[in-house]
Design an enzyme around this catalytic site. Sequence first.
Site, PDB file in Angstrom:
ATOM      1  N   GLN A 155       4.811  -6.758   4.264  1.00 18.27           N
ATOM      2  CA  GLN A 155       3.459  -7.311   4.130  1.00 18.27           C
ATOM      3  C   GLN A 155       2.581  -6.804   5.272  1.00 18.27           C
ATOM      4  O   GLN A 155       2.966  -6.871   6.446  1.00 18.27           O
ATOM      5  CB  GLN A 155       3.496  -8.843   4.141  1.00 18.27           C
ATOM      6  CG  GLN A 155       2.129  -9.464   3.861  1.00 18.27           C
ATOM      7  CD  GLN A 155       2.168 -10.993   3.736  1.00 18.27           C
ATOM      8  OE1 GLN A 155       3.209 -11.611   3.934  1.00 18.27           O
ATOM      9  NE2 GLN A 155       1.023 -11.564   3.406  1.00 18.27           N
ATOM     10  N   VAL A 194      -1.188  -7.155   4.771  1.00 12.05           N
ATOM     11  CA  VAL A 194      -2.409  -7.964   4.669  1.00 12.05           C
ATOM     12  C   VAL A 194      -1.973  -9.414   4.463  1.00 12.05           C
ATOM     13  O   VAL A 194      -1.308  -9.729   3.455  1.00 12.05           O
ATOM     14  CB  VAL A 194      -3.308  -7.497   3.504  1.00 12.05           C
ATOM     15  CG1 VAL A 194      -4.534  -8.399   3.381  1.00 12.05           C
ATOM     16  CG2 VAL A 194      -3.741  -6.037   3.711  1.00 12.05           C
ATOM     17  N   HIS A 229      -0.855 -11.862  -2.049  1.00 13.66           N
ATOM     18  CA  HIS A 229      -1.269 -11.003  -3.163  1.00 13.66           C
ATOM     19  C   HIS A 229      -0.045 -10.529  -3.914  1.00 13.66           C
ATOM     20  O   HIS A 229       1.025 -10.343  -3.331  1.00 13.66           O
ATOM     21  CB  HIS A 229      -2.084  -9.801  -2.675  1.00 13.66           C
ATOM     22  CG  HIS A 229      -1.431  -9.046  -1.560  1.00 13.66           C
ATOM     23  ND1 HIS A 229      -1.444  -9.483  -0.252  1.00 13.66           N
ATOM     24  CD2 HIS A 229      -0.718  -7.893  -1.556  1.00 13.66           C
ATOM     25  CE1 HIS A 229      -0.785  -8.624   0.511  1.00 13.66           C
ATOM     26  NE2 HIS A 229      -0.331  -7.658  -0.262  1.00 13.66           N
ATOM     27  N   ILE A 230      -0.227 -10.322  -5.205  1.00 11.62           N
ATOM     28  CA  ILE A 230       0.816  -9.761  -6.066  1.00 11.62           C
ATOM     29  C   ILE A 230       0.403  -8.334  -6.407  1.00 11.62           C
ATOM     30  O   ILE A 230      -0.715  -8.096  -6.874  1.00 11.62           O
ATOM     31  CB  ILE A 230       0.980 -10.576  -7.362  1.00 11.62           C
ATOM     32  CG1 ILE A 230       1.348 -12.026  -7.047  1.00 11.62           C
ATOM     33  CG2 ILE A 230       2.028  -9.927  -8.259  1.00 11.62           C
ATOM     34  CD1 ILE A 230       1.410 -12.920  -8.288  1.00 11.62           C
ATOM     35  N   HIS A 231       1.318  -7.394  -6.166  1.00 16.15           N
ATOM     36  CA  HIS A 231       1.097  -6.014  -6.602  1.00 16.15           C
ATOM     37  C   HIS A 231       1.476  -5.902  -8.075  1.00 16.15           C
ATOM     38  O   HIS A 231       2.536  -6.389  -8.485  1.00 16.15           O
ATOM     39  CB  HIS A 231       1.995  -5.046  -5.820  1.00 16.15           C
ATOM     40  CG  HIS A 231       1.731  -4.988  -4.350  1.00 16.15           C
ATOM     41  ND1 HIS A 231       1.030  -3.964  -3.764  1.00 16.15           N
ATOM     42  CD2 HIS A 231       2.089  -5.820  -3.345  1.00 16.15           C
ATOM     43  CE1 HIS A 231       0.972  -4.154  -2.452  1.00 16.15           C
ATOM     44  NE2 HIS A 231       1.615  -5.273  -2.173  1.00 16.15           N
TER      45      HIS A 231
HETATM   46  P1  AMP Z   1       1.063  -5.488   1.489  1.00 17.70           P
HETATM   47  O1  AMP Z   1       1.593  -4.321   2.302  1.00 17.70           O
HETATM   48  O2  AMP Z   1       2.031  -6.056   0.503  1.00 17.70           O
HETATM   49  O3  AMP Z   1       0.459  -6.544   2.395  1.00 17.70           O
HETATM   50  O4  AMP Z   1      -0.090  -4.896   0.594  1.00 17.70           O
HETATM   51  C1  AMP Z   1      -1.373  -4.676   1.069  1.00 17.70           C
HETATM   52  C2  AMP Z   1      -2.002  -3.698   0.138  1.00 17.70           C
HETATM   53  O5  AMP Z   1      -3.406  -3.733   0.348  1.00 17.70           O
HETATM   54  C3  AMP Z   1      -1.558  -2.250   0.343  1.00 17.70           C
HETATM   55  O6  AMP Z   1      -0.955  -1.766  -0.856  1.00 17.70           O
HETATM   56  C4  AMP Z   1      -2.848  -1.519   0.676  1.00 17.70           C
HETATM   57  O7  AMP Z   1      -2.910  -0.227   0.123  1.00 17.70           O
HETATM   58  C5  AMP Z   1      -3.891  -2.443   0.082  1.00 17.70           C
HETATM   59  N1  AMP Z   1      -5.203  -2.337   0.680  1.00 17.70           N
HETATM   60  C6  AMP Z   1      -5.521  -2.298   1.984  1.00 17.70           C
HETATM   61  N2  AMP Z   1      -6.853  -2.213   2.160  1.00 17.70           N
HETATM   62  C7  AMP Z   1      -7.392  -2.220   0.913  1.00 17.70           C
HETATM   63  C8  AMP Z   1      -8.724  -2.160   0.418  1.00 17.70           C
HETATM   64  N3  AMP Z   1      -9.797  -2.074   1.237  1.00 17.70           N
HETATM   65  N4  AMP Z   1      -8.912  -2.171  -0.929  1.00 17.70           N
HETATM   66  C9  AMP Z   1      -7.857  -2.239  -1.754  1.00 17.70           C
HETATM   67  N5  AMP Z   1      -6.575  -2.312  -1.356  1.00 17.70           N
HETATM   68  C10 AMP Z   1      -6.344  -2.299  -0.033  1.00 17.70           C
END
Ligand code: AMP
Length: 114
Positions: free
Chosen positions: A94, A96, A100-102
């Site tokens: 993680q 961010v 969130h769900i990918h």
């Molecule tokens: P995680 O690593 O699971 O926290 O996923 C965070 C995701 O947010 C990553 O896949 C990033 O590519 C995506 N991400 C970061 N900044 C942005 C943005 N400005 N718009 C869309 N996606 C983003």
Amino acid sequence: MTDKTLFERIIAREIPATILYEDDRCIAFKDINPQAPFHALIVPIKPISRLGEAAPTDGALMGHLMLTAARVAREAGHGENFRLALNNGAGAGQTVFHLHIHVLAGRPFSWPPG
Ligand code: AMP
């Protein structure tokens, strides 16, 4: 100075994103660094930092995120084959800290995931 999460800033339209779906409880937009031909993020409006911090009263919201993930995949033409991923904690990938769900689709997926 702001203490909004990155995704709160997208919700507030302070940062641009390709928004695929939005309602009063969640937003879906394209991931900026896609890991598959289709890669969207499903994000609750409520800034829960990670799944482990969700409360029992968030149950209906968590279900709504799942159903929205399926809807977004279906509306993108990937209703039959898609993968959901949810990274909880830095050690799980993680980056961010706004739950969130990918939603990933459009290529084969192996198991176990990396
Ligand atoms: P995680 O690593 O699971 O926290 O996923 C965070 C995701 O947010 C990553 O896949 C990033 O590519 C995506 N991400 C970061 N900044 C942005 C943005 N400005 N718009 C869309 N996606 C983003």
